[in-house]
Motif scaffolding. Structure first.
Motif, mmCIF file in Angstrom:
data_model
loop_
_atom_site.group_PDB
_atom_site.id
_atom_site.type_symbol
_atom_site.label_atom_id
_atom_site.label_comp_id
_atom_site.label_asym_id
_atom_site.label_seq_id
_atom_site.Cartn_x
_atom_site.Cartn_y
_atom_site.Cartn_z
ATOM 1 N N GLY A 112 45.451 26.109 32.100
ATOM 2 C CA GLY A 112 46.895 26.212 31.956
ATOM 3 C C GLY A 112 47.288 27.354 31.053
ATOM 4 O O GLY A 112 48.307 27.311 30.378
ATOM 5 N N TYR A 113 46.486 28.414 31.036
ATOM 6 C CA TYR A 113 46.734 29.573 30.182
ATOM 7 C C TYR A 113 47.029 30.792 31.056
ATOM 8 O O TYR A 113 46.187 31.196 31.860
ATOM 9 N N LYS A 114 48.214 31.367 30.889
ATOM 10 C CA LYS A 114 48.625 32.523 31.693
ATOM 11 C C LYS A 114 48.449 32.221 33.190
ATOM 12 O O LYS A 114 47.921 33.031 33.955
ATOM 13 N N VAL A 115 48.895 31.046 33.593
ATOM 14 C CA VAL A 115 48.672 30.557 34.953
ATOM 15 C C VAL A 115 49.304 31.459 36.009
ATOM 16 O O VAL A 115 48.718 31.656 37.070
ATOM 17 N N LYS A 116 50.462 32.003 35.737
ATOM 18 C CA LYS A 116 51.094 32.873 36.738
ATOM 19 C C LYS A 116 50.214 34.082 37.037
ATOM 20 O O LYS A 116 50.056 34.477 38.187
ATOM 21 N N TYR A 117 49.595 34.656 35.999
ATOM 22 C CA TYR A 117 48.674 35.777 36.209
ATOM 23 C C TYR A 117 47.399 35.311 36.912
ATOM 24 O O TYR A 117 46.892 35.979 37.804
ATOM 25 N N GLY A 118 46.866 34.177 36.485
ATOM 26 C CA GLY A 118 45.674 33.636 37.120
ATOM 27 C C GLY A 118 45.889 33.346 38.594
ATOM 28 O O GLY A 118 45.016 33.602 39.432
ATOM 29 N N ALA A 119 47.064 32.828 38.919
ATOM 30 C CA ALA A 119 47.375 32.551 40.321
ATOM 31 C C ALA A 119 47.425 33.843 41.132
ATOM 32 O O ALA A 119 46.962 33.884 42.276
ATOM 33 N N TRP A 120 47.951 34.915 40.530
ATOM 34 C CA TRP A 120 47.967 36.198 41.245
ATOM 35 C C TRP A 120 46.552 36.741 41.447
ATOM 36 O O TRP A 120 46.270 37.369 42.481
ATOM 37 N N LEU A 121 45.659 36.496 40.495
ATOM 38 C CA LEU A 121 44.256 36.888 40.708
ATOM 39 C C LEU A 121 43.674 36.150 41.907
ATOM 40 O O LEU A 121 42.924 36.727 42.703
ATOM 41 N N ILE A 122 44.019 34.886 42.036
ATOM 42 C CA ILE A 122 43.541 34.099 43.178
ATOM 43 C C ILE A 122 44.133 34.632 44.484
ATOM 44 O O ILE A 122 43.431 34.732 45.498
ATOM 45 N N VAL A 123 45.406 35.007 44.472
ATOM 46 C CA VAL A 123 46.029 35.597 45.655
ATOM 47 C C VAL A 123 45.299 36.885 46.035
ATOM 48 O O VAL A 123 44.955 37.097 47.207
ATOM 49 N N ILE A 124 45.034 37.727 45.032
ATOM 50 C CA ILE A 124 44.336 38.994 45.270
ATOM 51 C C ILE A 124 42.930 38.740 45.817
ATOM 52 O O ILE A 124 42.424 39.501 46.640
ATOM 53 N N PHE A 125 42.302 37.671 45.390
ATOM 54 C CA PHE A 125 40.988 37.284 45.899
ATOM 55 C C PHE A 125 41.099 36.790 47.346
ATOM 56 O O PHE A 125 40.324 37.198 48.215
ATOM 57 N N LEU A 126 42.037 35.901 47.610
ATOM 58 C CA LEU A 126 42.091 35.204 48.900
ATOM 59 C C LEU A 126 42.456 36.090 50.086
ATOM 60 O O LEU A 126 41.907 35.914 51.179
ATOM 61 N N ILE A 127 43.371 37.002 49.898
ATOM 62 C CA ILE A 127 43.854 37.770 51.052
ATOM 63 C C ILE A 127 42.742 38.597 51.701
ATOM 64 O O ILE A 127 42.460 38.424 52.890
ATOM 65 N N PRO A 128 42.055 39.479 50.958
ATOM 66 C CA PRO A 128 41.010 40.255 51.645
ATOM 67 C C PRO A 128 39.818 39.405 52.083
ATOM 68 O O PRO A 128 39.234 39.664 53.141
ATOM 69 N N VAL A 129 39.473 38.397 51.301
ATOM 70 C CA VAL A 129 38.344 37.537 51.685
ATOM 71 C C VAL A 129 38.654 36.816 52.989
ATOM 72 O O VAL A 129 37.813 36.728 53.896
#
Length: 129
Positions: free
Chosen positions: A61-78
């Motif tokens: 629950g730390y900097k979740v908005k940024y962490g979620a964007w990292l997951i988005v950046i991971f998921l799309i190309p994968v």
């Protein structure tokens, strides 16, 4: 019912933490290279780092908005590179890859919700609750 947000974050994060740790070691780089991913020896561990950091961010629950964007950046190309069901000739393989692609699309939706709404209660971002 505040506990549901925490439980949701925990469950959501697990796939990224475990797969991130696995990918950081380079596991799956050969598979990715065979699927046509360029520089798979670099990109698979890098993708693992994105997934791991994003997953830990959501879990804690730390900097979740940024962490979620990292997951988005991971998921799309994968999702596009590794689960391209539209290019599969074997119907069974295409069906399996479509299920994996749609799973990722669903998880992508959850990540976008986290990117918008944030961590919720019981998080470092929002204090205790």
């Amino acid at each position: 019912m505040k506990i549901l947000a925490l439980l949701g974050r925990i469950l959501f994060s697990l796939i990224f933490i475990f797969s991130g740790l696995n990918h950081i070691t380079g596991a799956g780089a050969d598979y990715a290279a065979k699927a046509g991913v360029p520089a798979a020896g670099f990109l698979v561990p890098f993708a693992g780092l994105l997934a791991l950091v994003g997953g830990l961010s959501v879990l804690l629950g730390y900097k979740v908005k940024y962490g979620a964007w990292l997951i988005v950046i991971f998921l799309i190309p994968v999702s596009i590179a590794m689960h391209n069901f539209w290019a599969m000739k074997d119907p069974m393989v295409a069906q399996m890859q479509m299920a994996m692609f749609m799973k990722n699309v669903s998880i992508l939706g959850g990540a976008l919700l986290l990117a918008y709404f944030g961590a919720g209660p019981y998080s470092i971002d929002n204090g205790k609750g």
